[in-house]
Design an enzyme around this catalytic site. Structure first.
Site, mmCIF file in Angstrom:
data_model
loop_
_atom_site.group_PDB
_atom_site.id
_atom_site.type_symbol
_atom_site.label_atom_id
_atom_site.label_comp_id
_atom_site.label_asym_id
_atom_site.label_seq_id
_atom_site.Cartn_x
_atom_site.Cartn_y
_atom_site.Cartn_z
ATOM 1 N N ASP A 1 2.155 -6.505 4.903
ATOM 2 C CA ASP A 1 2.089 -5.131 4.439
ATOM 3 C C ASP A 1 3.035 -5.138 3.180
ATOM 4 O O ASP A 1 4.009 -6.073 2.908
ATOM 5 C CB ASP A 1 2.181 -4.065 5.131
ATOM 6 C CG ASP A 1 1.669 -2.736 4.693
ATOM 7 O OD1 ASP A 1 1.486 -2.875 3.377
ATOM 8 O OD2 ASP A 1 1.229 -1.981 5.352
HETATM 9 C C1 BGC Z 1 0.078 0.240 2.852
HETATM 10 C C2 BGC Z 1 -1.067 -0.665 3.252
HETATM 11 C C3 BGC Z 1 -1.736 -0.984 1.839
HETATM 12 C C4 BGC Z 1 -0.655 -1.440 0.813
HETATM 13 C C5 BGC Z 1 -1.226 -1.789 -0.447
HETATM 14 C C6 BGC Z 1 1.073 -0.117 1.906
HETATM 15 O O1 BGC Z 1 2.037 0.547 1.660
HETATM 16 O O2 BGC Z 1 0.380 0.309 4.122
HETATM 17 O O3 BGC Z 1 -2.130 -0.079 4.055
HETATM 18 O O4 BGC Z 1 -2.797 -1.584 1.894
HETATM 19 O O5 BGC Z 1 0.279 -0.372 0.584
HETATM 20 O O6 BGC Z 1 -1.497 -0.741 -1.267
#
Ligand code: BGC
Length: 771
Positions: free
Chosen positions: A303
């Site tokens: 993530d």
């Molecule tokens: C989130 C993810 C997301 C990623 C990219 C993160 O803060 O937890 O679910 O895909 O950002 O935007």
């Protein structure tokens, strides 16, 4: 283009096949053999590319950056930007996220394809969570439809629009099970149940990825967040998850298992730690379970900066060690921690990371790129004409409208207040969200334009036979400014009350649209209250004093504790954040042009203190009151144990009767399959749909079993007076669970079974499973 042509030529010679063409004769083979052949061919192509790569280039493939012009997290500064452009040219970036629009995608792809040594195309990711520009309802709302075909179609529409703008990979579906309405991200998932969650995960992935991933209108999906993010303590965002084996295997993991079965191409790990180990550095989750036991062949992305955050977790001492831990644990791509690109080469040279692991990660990434057809044509998703034609098309709007209607749940309808007559009514429409064109878009709205949803007022105005007066009552005000334009529902200013009360007086009916502003849910939006925010509860009570004929339309991204409303307000409609066509869908339901059939995918508590509250709980040793003066049983002294609305609950404008519950056998062996059937009759006056739900309880287990578990459902449509028999199968797959022996198996013994229209169904039978 020069580089990529050379590369493709090389691949063709090396693998003895033409990159673009299918081998003749394969029609005769079964699907499975076909898949194996395709996989083998792709593997050869992947190996041929890998053989050309330097260690540095391989690590580049494992590096993902955000676009430089839009961010969902801390953005790189200008100096960094320049450096990143250089890295694109050197082939040191394998993927980008947040680059949107054909022009922008083409720009970055061109740099890589034309200027880097090998010209390996980028995979372009984006959070297309419930649509790209034309938005479907938020995923929690869609889940309330229990309509797998519709959910699949909605994902397909999202893929269609996203792929038309250059995107070939969505960071969806989010399949975290959660029992905690405080957690803002419940809006993004399918609710509390692993069975429903698994079916929906499967449907969404099939919708995004389609039959042919290399087609220009499909995108790779990403099952996230692996794992247990939805069990963040106290529902606080990014908080610790500490859960036992049974909960992990029987509740959290099943949707992820279903995702692998659906052939999802990627996984994203999660921010949280699980039982002391951050998910990103968790070998047990990623290597043992995902890539080991489940044989997942795609790749795992971290993530956003979750590799680097292992330092803050207190699991890695610095970025270098974080990179080592993450890659060894099975995280293949680094989203924005910038530690793989900085440290992996040295770590390999120092022997701390085996180059074989790098090869494995890169193989997985390249494979998905091949499957997407990016090596055949890196600009395949970059067709300006297609972009113009597809984005916001009438077909897409029709599809999201259909999904929106299916997502609505009728919670209460006393004295058949709904549906409303289409002629001759004087209506007051009140509430801060009644004419709000932004909230229905929900959180995670991809590229949707601000204020582009049809509001409830606009939807209602299409029915011209009634008179409508609209008053806000409570205003939306500026919330805390973050990188999105956030408003909040006023907590202090009652000046709008007077005119709202005046408007409500002497009207035939008052429609109140209350709930959460879009960004009061979603990532980073955990709340300690799940009441109606701001002054809305007070407004509701004031209006009720002058007119009791209220239809409450809720707009929200999580279960709300609306106990007062349930006791007083005659009609309540749960409309969630329904997306672009919100107002049209709501109006069609209020006027009866669509008979609502949604069922809650998450329990609605009576009060916050009951959280976590979920239907598939354990019995405890003291589940019921022994005698009136007895206090020592599992309960609260100030609140009932019961939810306000149970999981699976939802009404219709018609009524249904269940009877004739029959089992084909009452005693059977654990390898046998039996059938259970029930008769369903539409006892009302209009056509309607009902979600027939089957729940089972395993009475005694090597680990205790829930009081009931959803094990099957079917959505059935019946004309007034019509009867249908609905049949489910029960076999080992239905009854198995992760037992005290640490394996998935059926334990012989006695079971109870219920079939009905919600998790409180009382039509019951029993059966016995023998060895
Ligand atoms: C989130 C993810 C997301 C990623 C990219 C993160 O803060 O937890 O679910 O895909 O950002 O935007």
């Amino acid at each position: 283009m020069k580089q990529i042509i050379i590369l493709i030529l090389f691949i063709s010679i090396f693998t003895g096949c033409e990159v673009n063409k299918k081998k003749p004769g394969s029609e005769k083979k079964t699907d499975e053999i076909k898949t194996t052949v395709i996989n083998n061919k792709t593997d050869k192509k992947v190996d041929s590319v890998l053989a050309l790569m330097t260690l540095k280039e391989k690590i580049g493939q494992m590096n993902q950056y955000t676009g430089f012009w839009e961010v969902t997290g801390p953005a790189p500064d200008k100096g960094e930007k320049a450096k990143r452009y250089e890295q694109l040219k050197e082939g040191l970036i394998g993927s980008m996220l947040n680059v949107t629009g054909v022009d922008e995608v083409r720009k970055v792809q061109k740099i890589v394809v034309e200027e880097s040594r090998l010209g390996i195309p980028l995979i372009i990711g984006y959070d297309v969570i419930h649509g790209y520009k034309t938005l479907s309802p938020i995923p929690l709302a869609e889940s309330a439809s229990w309509d797998l075909e519709a959910i699949k179609k909605s994902a397909k529409v999202a893929a269609l629009e996203a792929s038309a703008t250059g995107i070939n990979w969505t960071f969806a579906p989010m399949i975290d099970i959660s029992r905690d309405a405080r957690w803002g991200r419940v809006m993004e998932g399918a609710g509390e149940d692993p069975y429903l969650g698994s079916k929906i995960a499967y449907a969404r992935i099939k919708g995004f990825q389609g039959e042919d991933l290399s087609a220009e209108n499909t995108v790779a999906a990403c099952a996230k967040h692996f794992a247990a993010y939805g069990f963040a303590e106290a529902g606080r965002e990014y908080n610790t998850a500490d859960i036992g084996t049974s909960t992990l295997y029987n509740i959290v993991l099943p949707p992820f298992r279903a995702a692998v079965r659906a052939d999802v191409k990627t996984f994203m790990n999660s921010f949280n730690e699980l039982n002391g180990i951050p998910a990103t550095g968790n070998k047990f989750l990623q290597r043992e379970i995902l890539k080991g036991a489940w044989n997942f062949k795609g790749f795992v992305i971290s993530d956003w900066s979750s590799i680097g955050e292992m330092i803050t977790h207190g699991y890695a001492k610095d970025g270098k060690q974080a990179a080592e831990l993450a890659v060894n644990a099975g995280s293949d791509m680094d989203m924005e921690s910038v530690v793989y690109i900085r440290f992996l080469e040295t770590l390999v040279k120092e022997g701390k990371v085996d180059e074989k692991l790098i090869d494995d990660a890169v193989r997985r990434i390249l494979k998905v790129k091949f499957e997407l057809g990016l090596f055949d044509d890196p600009y395949k998703y970059c067709d300006l004409e297609r972009e113009k034609q597809i984005i916001g098309s009438k077909e897409n709007n029709d599809a999201v409208l259909d999904m929106a209607k299916r997502s609505i749940v009728l919670l209460k309808n006393e004295n058949k207040l709904l549906p409303l007559k289409k002629q001759g009514l004087n209506i007051a429409l009140i509430g801060p969200l009644a004419n709000d064109k932004n909230s229905p878009l929900g959180s995670w709205r991809a590229a949707a334009d601000e204020n582009s949803a049809i509001s409830v007022l606009e939807g209602l105005q299409k029915y011209t036979g009634n008179k409508i007066v609209h008053k806000k009552g409570v205003r939306l005000v500026d919330g805390k400014a973050t990188f999105v334009n956030e408003l909040h529902i006023n907590t202090t200013d009652r000046t709008g009350f007077t005119e709202a009360i005046k408007a409500a007086k002497n009207k035939d009916v008052v429609i109140m649209v209350l709930g959460e502003y879009a960004f009061q849910t979603g990532e980073g939006r955990s709340r300690t209250s799940i009441d109606l925010p701001g002054l809305q509860q007070e407004l509701l009570e004031e209006i009720y004093k002058v007119n009791k004929n209220i239809v409450l339309v809720l707009m929200n991204g999580r279960p709300l504790a609306i106990t007062w409303a349930d006791e007083h307000i005659p009609a309540i409609v749960e409309s969630w954040h329904l997306g672009t066509q919100s107002g049209n869908a709501i109006a069609q339901v209020l006027y009866g042009d669509y008979n609502p059939a949604g069922k809650l995918p998450m329990t609605f508590p009576r009060s916050l203190g009951q959280i976590p509250i979920y239907y598939n709980h354990k019995n405890t040793g003291r589940p019921t009151l022994q005698s009136p003066e007895m206090v020592f049983w599992s309960h609260y002294s100030d609140e009932s144990n019961d939810p306000l609305y149970e999981f699976g609950y939802g009404l219709s404008y018609t009524t249904f009767k269940y009877d004739h519950l029959k089992l084909s056998k009452l005693k059977f062996s654990k390898d046998e399959e039996i059938e259970v059937s029930v008769r369903l009759t539409n006892t009302g006056e209009i056509k309607g749909e009902e979600v027939v739900q089957m729940y089972i309880r395993d009475l005694v287990g090597s680990v205790t079993r829930p009081v009931r578990e959803l094990k099957g459902f079917e959505k059935v449509s019946l004309k007034a007076g019509e009867t249908k028999t609905v049949t489910f199968k029960i076999n080992a797959e239905t009854l198995q669970f992760y037992t005290g022996n640490s394996k998935w198996e059926v334990e012989p013994g006695d079971f109870d079974i219920w079939i009905g229209g919600n998790s409180d169904a009382d039509l019951k039978a029993s059966f016995t499973v023998v060895e």
